[in-house]
Write an enzyme that holds these catalytic residues in place. Structure first.
Site, PDB file in Angstrom:
ATOM      1  N   SER A 241       0.830  -1.204   0.000  1.00  0.00           N
ATOM      2  CA  SER A 241       0.000   0.000   0.000  1.00  0.00           C
ATOM      3  C   SER A 241       0.864   1.254   0.000  1.00  0.00           C
ATOM      4  O   SER A 241       1.966   1.262   0.572  1.00  0.00           O
ATOM      5  CB  SER A 241      -0.861  -0.020   1.262  1.00  0.00           C
ATOM      6  OG  SER A 241      -1.485   1.219   1.459  1.00  0.00           O
TER       7      SER A 241
ATOM      8  N   TYR B 169      -2.573  -1.278  10.747  1.00  0.00           N
ATOM      9  CA  TYR B 169      -2.773  -1.815   9.397  1.00  0.00           C
ATOM     10  C   TYR B 169      -1.559  -1.484   8.519  1.00  0.00           C
ATOM     11  O   TYR B 169      -0.968  -2.367   7.877  1.00  0.00           O
ATOM     12  CB  TYR B 169      -4.053  -1.247   8.758  1.00  0.00           C
ATOM     13  CG  TYR B 169      -4.071  -1.464   7.272  1.00  0.00           C
ATOM     14  CD1 TYR B 169      -4.284  -2.733   6.745  1.00  0.00           C
ATOM     15  CD2 TYR B 169      -3.814  -0.410   6.375  1.00  0.00           C
ATOM     16  CE1 TYR B 169      -4.250  -2.954   5.372  1.00  0.00           C
ATOM     17  CE2 TYR B 169      -3.784  -0.620   5.010  1.00  0.00           C
ATOM     18  CZ  TYR B 169      -3.999  -1.892   4.513  1.00  0.00           C
ATOM     19  OH  TYR B 169      -3.945  -2.106   3.164  1.00  0.00           O
TER      20      TYR B 169
ATOM     21  N   LYS C 277       1.726  -3.825   6.584  1.00  0.00           N
ATOM     22  CA  LYS C 277       2.222  -3.787   5.191  1.00  0.00           C
ATOM     23  C   LYS C 277       3.736  -3.567   5.180  1.00  0.00           C
ATOM     24  O   LYS C 277       4.469  -4.212   4.421  1.00  0.00           O
ATOM     25  CB  LYS C 277       1.519  -2.674   4.403  1.00  0.00           C
ATOM     26  CG  LYS C 277       0.029  -2.910   4.198  1.00  0.00           C
ATOM     27  CD  LYS C 277      -0.234  -4.131   3.322  1.00  0.00           C
ATOM     28  CE  LYS C 277      -1.686  -4.456   3.181  1.00  0.00           C
ATOM     29  NZ  LYS C 277      -1.950  -5.771   2.623  1.00  0.00           N
TER      30      LYS C 277
HETATM   31  P1  NAD Z   1     -11.079  -6.988   0.744  1.00  0.00           P
HETATM   32  O1  NAD Z   1     -11.347  -6.990   2.216  1.00  0.00           O
HETATM   33  O2  NAD Z   1     -12.221  -6.767  -0.168  1.00  0.00           O
HETATM   34  O3  NAD Z   1     -10.365  -8.350   0.315  1.00  0.00           O
HETATM   35  C1  NAD Z   1      -9.523  -9.073   1.193  1.00  0.00           C
HETATM   36  C2  NAD Z   1      -9.988 -10.511   1.164  1.00  0.00           C
HETATM   37  O4  NAD Z   1      -9.162 -11.283   2.039  1.00  0.00           O
HETATM   38  C3  NAD Z   1     -11.425 -10.685   1.658  1.00  0.00           C
HETATM   39  O5  NAD Z   1     -12.145 -11.467   0.722  1.00  0.00           O
HETATM   40  C4  NAD Z   1     -11.283 -11.397   2.982  1.00  0.00           C
HETATM   41  O6  NAD Z   1     -12.393 -12.227   3.272  1.00  0.00           O
HETATM   42  C5  NAD Z   1      -9.983 -12.169   2.790  1.00  0.00           C
HETATM   43  N1  NAD Z   1      -9.261 -12.491   4.015  1.00  0.00           N
HETATM   44  C6  NAD Z   1      -8.922 -11.681   5.034  1.00  0.00           C
HETATM   45  N2  NAD Z   1      -8.252 -12.353   5.963  1.00  0.00           N
HETATM   46  C7  NAD Z   1      -8.133 -13.632   5.530  1.00  0.00           C
HETATM   47  C8  NAD Z   1      -7.543 -14.811   6.057  1.00  0.00           C
HETATM   48  N3  NAD Z   1      -6.957 -14.816   7.261  1.00  0.00           N
HETATM   49  N4  NAD Z   1      -7.595 -15.942   5.330  1.00  0.00           N
HETATM   50  C9  NAD Z   1      -8.217 -15.963   4.115  1.00  0.00           C
HETATM   51  N5  NAD Z   1      -8.812 -14.878   3.579  1.00  0.00           N
HETATM   52  C10 NAD Z   1      -8.765 -13.725   4.278  1.00  0.00           C
HETATM   53  O7  NAD Z   1      -9.931  -5.924   0.483  1.00  0.00           O
HETATM   54  P2  NAD Z   1      -9.354  -5.366  -0.890  1.00  0.00           P
HETATM   55  O8  NAD Z   1      -9.672  -3.929  -0.959  1.00  0.00           O
HETATM   56  O9  NAD Z   1      -9.707  -6.247  -1.994  1.00  0.00           O
HETATM   57  O10 NAD Z   1      -7.800  -5.477  -0.576  1.00  0.00           O
HETATM   58  C11 NAD Z   1      -7.019  -6.574  -1.002  1.00  0.00           C
HETATM   59  C12 NAD Z   1      -5.598  -6.371  -0.495  1.00  0.00           C
HETATM   60  O11 NAD Z   1      -5.100  -5.134  -0.995  1.00  0.00           O
HETATM   61  C13 NAD Z   1      -5.492  -6.295   1.029  1.00  0.00           C
HETATM   62  O12 NAD Z   1      -4.301  -6.934   1.425  1.00  0.00           O
HETATM   63  C14 NAD Z   1      -5.393  -4.808   1.277  1.00  0.00           C
HETATM   64  O13 NAD Z   1      -4.711  -4.522   2.465  1.00  0.00           O
HETATM   65  C15 NAD Z   1      -4.612  -4.336   0.072  1.00  0.00           C
HETATM   66  N6  NAD Z   1      -4.820  -2.926  -0.257  1.00  0.00           N
HETATM   67  C16 NAD Z   1      -6.094  -2.462  -0.413  1.00  0.00           C
HETATM   68  C17 NAD Z   1      -6.293  -1.111  -0.699  1.00  0.00           C
HETATM   69  C18 NAD Z   1      -7.678  -0.547  -0.811  1.00  0.00           C
HETATM   70  O14 NAD Z   1      -7.830   0.668  -0.659  1.00  0.00           O
HETATM   71  N7  NAD Z   1      -8.698  -1.340  -1.097  1.00  0.00           N
HETATM   72  C19 NAD Z   1      -5.186  -0.254  -0.839  1.00  0.00           C
HETATM   73  C20 NAD Z   1      -3.907  -0.779  -0.684  1.00  0.00           C
HETATM   74  C21 NAD Z   1      -3.730  -2.128  -0.387  1.00  0.00           C
HETATM   75  C1  WQD Z   2      -9.391   9.694   0.804  1.00  0.00           C
HETATM   76  C2  WQD Z   2      -9.562  11.167   1.100  1.00  0.00           C
HETATM   77  C3  WQD Z   2      -9.875  11.616   3.440  1.00  0.00           C
HETATM   78  C4  WQD Z   2     -13.728   9.530   3.729  1.00  0.00           C
HETATM   79  C5  WQD Z   2      -6.908   4.562   2.659  1.00  0.00           C
HETATM   80  C6  WQD Z   2      -5.892   3.874   3.538  1.00  0.00           C
HETATM   81  C7  WQD Z   2      -4.704   3.457   2.704  1.00  0.00           C
HETATM   82  C8  WQD Z   2      -5.162   2.630   1.492  1.00  0.00           C
HETATM   83  C9  WQD Z   2      -6.226   3.324   0.714  1.00  0.00           C
HETATM   84  C10 WQD Z   2      -5.173   0.330   2.086  1.00  0.00           C
HETATM   85  C11 WQD Z   2      -8.815  11.623   2.350  1.00  0.00           C
HETATM   86  C12 WQD Z   2     -11.115  11.980   2.661  1.00  0.00           C
HETATM   87  C13 WQD Z   2     -12.535  10.075   3.305  1.00  0.00           C
HETATM   88  C14 WQD Z   2     -14.795  10.412   4.068  1.00  0.00           C
HETATM   89  C15 WQD Z   2     -13.396  12.281   3.500  1.00  0.00           C
HETATM   90  N1  WQD Z   2      -5.767   1.402   1.919  1.00  0.00           N
HETATM   91  N2  WQD Z   2     -12.371  11.426   3.189  1.00  0.00           N
HETATM   92  N3  WQD Z   2     -14.580  11.755   3.945  1.00  0.00           N
HETATM   93  O1  WQD Z   2      -7.115   7.512   3.644  1.00  0.00           O
HETATM   94  O2  WQD Z   2      -6.252   8.050   1.318  1.00  0.00           O
HETATM   95  O3  WQD Z   2      -6.317   5.720   2.089  1.00  0.00           O
HETATM   96  O4  WQD Z   2      -7.306   3.687   1.598  1.00  0.00           O
HETATM   97  O5  WQD Z   2      -3.986   0.143   2.026  1.00  0.00           O
HETATM   98  O6  WQD Z   2      -3.861   2.736   3.542  1.00  0.00           O
HETATM   99  O7  WQD Z   2      -5.469   4.780   4.555  1.00  0.00           O
HETATM  100  O8  WQD Z   2      -8.427   6.825   1.569  1.00  0.00           O
HETATM  101  O9  WQD Z   2     -10.761   6.962   0.830  1.00  0.00           O
HETATM  102  O10 WQD Z   2     -10.266   6.914   3.308  1.00  0.00           O
HETATM  103  O11 WQD Z   2      -9.681   8.932   1.992  1.00  0.00           O
HETATM  104  O12 WQD Z   2     -13.265  13.505   3.420  1.00  0.00           O
HETATM  105  O13 WQD Z   2     -15.898   9.972   4.479  1.00  0.00           O
HETATM  106  O14 WQD Z   2     -10.942  11.397   1.390  1.00  0.00           O
HETATM  107  O15 WQD Z   2      -9.644  12.545   4.448  1.00  0.00           O
HETATM  108  O16 WQD Z   2      -8.373  12.930   2.099  1.00  0.00           O
HETATM  109  P1  WQD Z   2      -6.986   7.138   2.225  1.00  0.00           P
HETATM  110  P2  WQD Z   2      -9.868   7.340   1.941  1.00  0.00           P
END
Ligand code: NAD
Ligand code: WQD
Length: 337
Positions: free
Chosen positions: A124, A149, A153
């Site tokens: 991330s 969280y 990562k």
């Molecule tokens: P998500 O929660 O939709 O998908 C994660 C999946 O992993 C889910 O289906 C959940 O049931 C499964 N899971 C969790 N723990 C588990 C375990 N112990 N065993 C088996 N399955 C398990 O999330 P996403 O948005 O699809 O994110 C996928 C990956 O990308 C995650 O690692 C997340 O941290 C990373 N990521 C997401 C974002 C974002 O903003 N969505 C940003 C950066 C990184």
């Molecule tokens: C985006 C912008 C908020 C909600 C997060 C995780 C990051 C990664 C991606 C997993 C910011 C603003 C948000 C709301 C708002 N995930 N906001 N009102 O914080 O950039 O990133 O998701 O790895 O680790 O931290 O994403 O969508 O929460 O926020 O004003 O109800 O929107 O302040 O500026 P963020 P976000």
């Protein structure tokens, strides 16, 4: 030979399954459905017209993992499984460290025992922390994370680097995602959070009438309109990035890190207005207190992914808003609709 997708029923995982199947890969999915349900995988089958096996399996369950490796010929893993809610991770740090870190360690042990040493990991942009200047580049020193969280990562990136140092047969690709939004153009799969912690799901729940107005977390940042600027990337572009990453990872060894974003920053107000314009829906919002841990700017330099992987995000903000809305209005209660 198949690619094992951990967390494949989730938001990014399910979109990546579609792109891998359409690119001709065989896949196997495991998920414990803690934040998803098997219906997303059934819809992946409908979208692609292709079948694949999936198992209910926790990545901390070593016996369960070994059974999957024994039943399937797996050449590489794309590792999405993890808990991802920033706020919840501050309330439940032990659960997050156990799920994400113990889970990854167990998965890596099972991979090693079964002779599979190629992994693409979902990292991330959060690992850049607040100290670095945008645009974030892969060579920057990773920053100080502000929540458990994010720390998971950072630690997992370090663990994977150590695994390679100890055994140069491994191929490790760390993908640092920026802000994934949008949904598959069919409107059949998308993001289905029970509570919307992130901005785009919140906007779409306001649009569908489930929430009254968007709370904008602060308008006094040092940005053009005072609201936070982020690098929103269409989830289908992100999913396609995994196809390039797995192609790259197979048949080589080493550790490589790639940013997956668009390289462009969009403010909170700009995203709300873009959603209104793209879909012809008024989105009421009000400015509230800034959220703890937020930074003013977060966007990527994506030159390395383009140069090395031959990948570039193609879908613009309008498309991200249109596809989010198609998914949301067709599935107002997610997969339970
Ligand atoms: P998500 O929660 O939709 O998908 C994660 C999946 O992993 C889910 O289906 C959940 O049931 C499964 N899971 C969790 N723990 C588990 C375990 N112990 N065993 C088996 N399955 C398990 O999330 P996403 O948005 O699809 O994110 C996928 C990956 O990308 C995650 O690692 C997340 O941290 C990373 N990521 C997401 C974002 C974002 O903003 N969505 C940003 C950066 C990184
Ligand atoms: C985006 C912008 C908020 C909600 C997060 C995780 C990051 C990664 C991606 C997993 C910011 C603003 C948000 C709301 C708002 N995930 N906001 N009102 O914080 O950039 O990133 O998701 O790895 O680790 O931290 O994403 O969508 O929460 O926020 O004003 O109800 O929107 O302040 O500026 P963020 P976000």
């Amino acid at each position: 030979m198949s690619i094992l997708i951990t967390g494949g029923a989730g938001y990014i995982g399910s979109h990546t399954c579609v792109e891998l199947l359409e690119a001709g890969y065989d896949i196997v999915v495991i998920d414990n459905y803690v934040n998803s349900c098997p219906e997303s995988l059934e819809r992946v089958k409908k979208i692609t017209g292709k079948d694949f096996p999936y198992y209910e399996c926790d990545i901390r369950d070593r016996d369960g993992l070994d059974k999957v490796f024994a039943a399937q010929k797996i050449e590489a893993v794309i590792h999405f499984a993890g808990l991802k809610a920033v706020g919840e991770s501050c309330q439940k740090p032990l659960e997050y460290y156990d799920n994400n870190i113990t889970g990854t360690l167990t998965l890596l042990e099972a991979m090693r025992a079964n002779g599979c040493k190629t992994i693409v990991f979902s990292s991330s942009a959060t690992v850049y922390g607040a100290e670095n200047q945008v645009p974030f580049v892969e060579t920057m020193k990773t920053g100080t994370t502000t929540n458990p969280y994010g720390t998971t990562k950072l630690y997992i990136e370090g663990i994977l680097q150590d695994v390679y140092k100890a055994d140069n047969d491994w191929s490790v690709v760390l993908l640092r995602y920026f802000n994934p939004v949008g949904a598959h153009e069919s409107g059949m799969i998308g993001e289905a959070p029970s509570f919307p912690n992130n901005l785009m799901p919140y906007i779409s729940q306001v649009a569908v009438g489930k929430r009254e107005c968007v709370n904008v977390f602060g308008d006094c940042y040092d940005t053009p309109d005072g609201t936070g600027v982020r690098d929103y990337i269409h989830v289908v572009d992100l999913a396609k990035g995994h196809v390039n990453a797995i192609q790259f990872a197979l048949g080589r060894t080493g550790v490589e890190i790639f940013n997956l974003g668009t390289g462009h920053g969009v403010s909170v107000i700009e995203l709300i207005k873009a959603f209104s314009e793209a879909n012809g829906i008024e989105i009421p919002y009000k400015i509230v207190e800034p959220r703890a841990g937020d930074i003013a700017y977060c966007y990527a330099n994506c030159d390395k992914a383009q140069r090395v992987l031959g990948w570039k995000a193609e879908r613009d903000i309008k498309k991200m808003c249109e596809d989010t809305w198609r998914w949301q209005k067709n599935n107002p209660n997610g997969y339970n609709s």
